[in-house]
Design a protein around this motif. Structure first.
Motif, mmCIF file in Angstrom:
data_model
loop_
_atom_site.group_PDB
_atom_site.id
_atom_site.type_symbol
_atom_site.label_atom_id
_atom_site.label_comp_id
_atom_site.label_asym_id
_atom_site.label_seq_id
_atom_site.Cartn_x
_atom_site.Cartn_y
_atom_site.Cartn_z
ATOM 1 N N ASN A 1 -1.176 -6.053 -10.707
ATOM 2 C CA ASN A 1 -0.631 -5.079 -9.776
ATOM 3 C C ASN A 1 0.534 -5.732 -9.041
ATOM 4 O OD1 ASN A 1 -3.109 -3.020 -9.673
ATOM 5 N ND2 ASN A 1 -3.946 -5.080 -9.571
ATOM 6 N N VAL B 1 3.210 -5.591 -5.566
ATOM 7 C CA VAL B 1 3.612 -5.078 -4.269
ATOM 8 C C VAL B 1 4.877 -5.827 -3.870
ATOM 9 C CG1 VAL B 1 3.020 -4.844 -1.823
ATOM 10 C CG2 VAL B 1 1.257 -4.517 -3.568
ATOM 11 N N LEU C 1 7.739 -6.095 -0.853
ATOM 12 C CA LEU C 1 7.933 -5.751 0.546
ATOM 13 C C LEU C 1 9.103 -6.528 1.143
ATOM 14 C CD1 LEU C 1 4.196 -6.033 1.611
ATOM 15 C CD2 LEU C 1 5.540 -3.914 1.760
ATOM 16 N N PHE D 1 1.053 -9.124 4.991
ATOM 17 C CA PHE D 1 0.442 -8.670 3.739
ATOM 18 C C PHE D 1 -0.296 -9.810 3.052
ATOM 19 C CE2 PHE D 1 0.356 -7.588 -0.790
ATOM 20 C CZ PHE D 1 -0.358 -6.401 -0.702
ATOM 21 N N THR E 1 7.829 -10.474 -3.630
ATOM 22 C CA THR E 1 6.936 -9.840 -4.609
ATOM 23 C C THR E 1 5.578 -10.516 -4.632
ATOM 24 O OG1 THR E 1 8.815 -9.247 -6.019
ATOM 25 C CG2 THR E 1 6.638 -9.243 -7.044
ATOM 26 N N PRO F 1 -3.776 -1.809 -2.060
ATOM 27 C CA PRO F 1 -2.629 -2.083 -1.190
ATOM 28 C C PRO F 1 -1.703 -0.878 -0.977
ATOM 29 C CG PRO F 1 -2.998 -3.946 -2.626
ATOM 30 C CD PRO F 1 -3.908 -2.844 -3.110
ATOM 31 N N GLN F 2 -1.699 0.058 -1.900
ATOM 32 C CA GLN F 2 -0.856 1.235 -1.706
ATOM 33 C C GLN F 2 -1.389 2.106 -0.572
ATOM 34 O OE1 GLN F 2 0.367 3.207 -5.362
ATOM 35 N NE2 GLN F 2 0.224 1.306 -6.521
ATOM 36 N N ILE G 1 -0.175 0.321 2.526
ATOM 37 C CA ILE G 1 1.247 0.581 2.776
ATOM 38 C C ILE G 1 1.422 1.906 3.511
ATOM 39 C CG2 ILE G 1 3.397 1.222 1.575
ATOM 40 C CD1 ILE G 1 2.663 -0.992 -0.484
ATOM 41 N N ALA H 1 8.898 -0.019 0.451
ATOM 42 C CA ALA H 1 7.946 -0.841 -0.293
ATOM 43 C C ALA H 1 7.947 -0.324 -1.719
ATOM 44 C CB ALA H 1 6.548 -0.771 0.305
ATOM 45 N N THR I 1 5.707 -0.603 -5.460
ATOM 46 C CA THR I 1 4.520 -1.041 -6.180
ATOM 47 C C THR I 1 4.642 -0.612 -7.640
ATOM 48 O OG1 THR I 1 3.210 0.987 -5.892
ATOM 49 C CG2 THR I 1 3.180 -0.609 -4.064
#
Length: 266
Positions: free
Chosen positions: A42, A44, A46, A54, A119, A236-237, A240, A248, A250
């Motif tokens: 996965n 993420v 930011l 995070f 990332t 994590p979504q 967010i 952000a 993903t």
């Protein structure tokens, strides 16, 4: 939300082949069951101002967010995961959030990339599916050519700064004897979420209807099957959504980064 696997999904013998197909615009489908034996992740992405919070969120919630790698700010390369890997181009589909709201899905980040992006690549349950298939345990969504079913639950994550929210789980159904074996095999792969977080009645974790997942496709459930739920990297979504960073990015659910790391049972 539904993401249907392409009917004529090509075969990829290596992770590098799959990443090249993404980079060249030849592949944008879910990655479950592809590039067998390579760990999937996965992602993420930011702004660096949110990275420390995070990171703490991941450390406090290792089941849904097991860390495989973290980049330097602004660097799209992640050589520990693949010598040629470029996070801007090598994921089949990306999901773009603005102020915590998912506003777009894209297949390339060239136009969006910023010098302050950090990332995070987090382990994925798709990585233990290889072990299940090698043990002749049917993985029903792969057999049906579907994305895995994913659900928001009533289980809350441990907050870190602005990041908080419900746990998301992925569900796979098995004959009872196969469910036991799947639990044992997955427990040996903590970087792929490890052992499940729940088995059986979905209502106990706040899921009203298995036929209506929040992400992915409706599951294939056969008479007598047992539902098994693993922590999911889509969690994590949901965090967010609560943190509301100005931007952000993903992976789109089910559309993973496939790395050169091998999936091995400890």
């Amino acid at each position: 939300m539904r993401d249907t696997v392409h009917v004529n999904t090509p075969r990829f013998d290596t992770a590098a082949q799959l990443r090249q197909a993404c980079r060249q615009g030849r592949f944008d489908a879910p990655t479950s069951g592809l590039a067998e034996g390579f760990q999937q992740g996965n992602i993420v992405i930011l702004p660096s101002a949110y990275a420390d919070d995070f990171l703490r969120f991941c450390v406090r919630n290792p089941k849904p967010a097991p860390i495989l790698a973290v980049s330097e700010a602004g660097d799209p390369k992640m050589p520990s995961l693949g010598a040629d890997l470029d996070i801007r181009h090598d994921v089949p589909r990306y999901r773009v959030f603005r102020d915590g709201v998912a506003v777009d899905t894209v297949t390339d980040l060239g136009a969006l990339w910023r010098g302050d992006f950090v990332t995070f690549v987090l382990g994925c349950s798709f990585s233990f599916e290889t072990a299940l298939m090698r043990a002749d345990i049917p993985v029903r969504h792969i057999e049906a050519g579907r994305n895995v079913a994913m659900y928001e639950t009533n289980i809350q994550t441990i907050p870190a700064g602005p990041f908080t929210g419900p746990l998301v789980v992925s569900m796979r159904s098995f004959a009872p004897q196969d469910a036991i074996r799947a639990v044992i095999l997955s427990s040996h792969l903590p970087q792929a979420h490890g052992a499940p977080v729940h088995i059986g009645d979905p209502a106990q974790i706040g899921i009203a209807d298995l036929a209506k997942p929040d992400f992915g496709d409706a599951p294939v459930i056969r008479p007598g099957d047992v539902a098994v739920f693993w922590a999911c990297g889509v969690t994590p979504q949901t965090a967010i959504r609560h943190a509301r960073p100005e931007i952000a990015i993903t992976h789109a659910p089910g559309h993973m980064l496939v790395t050169d790391l091998r999936t091995e049972i400890a």
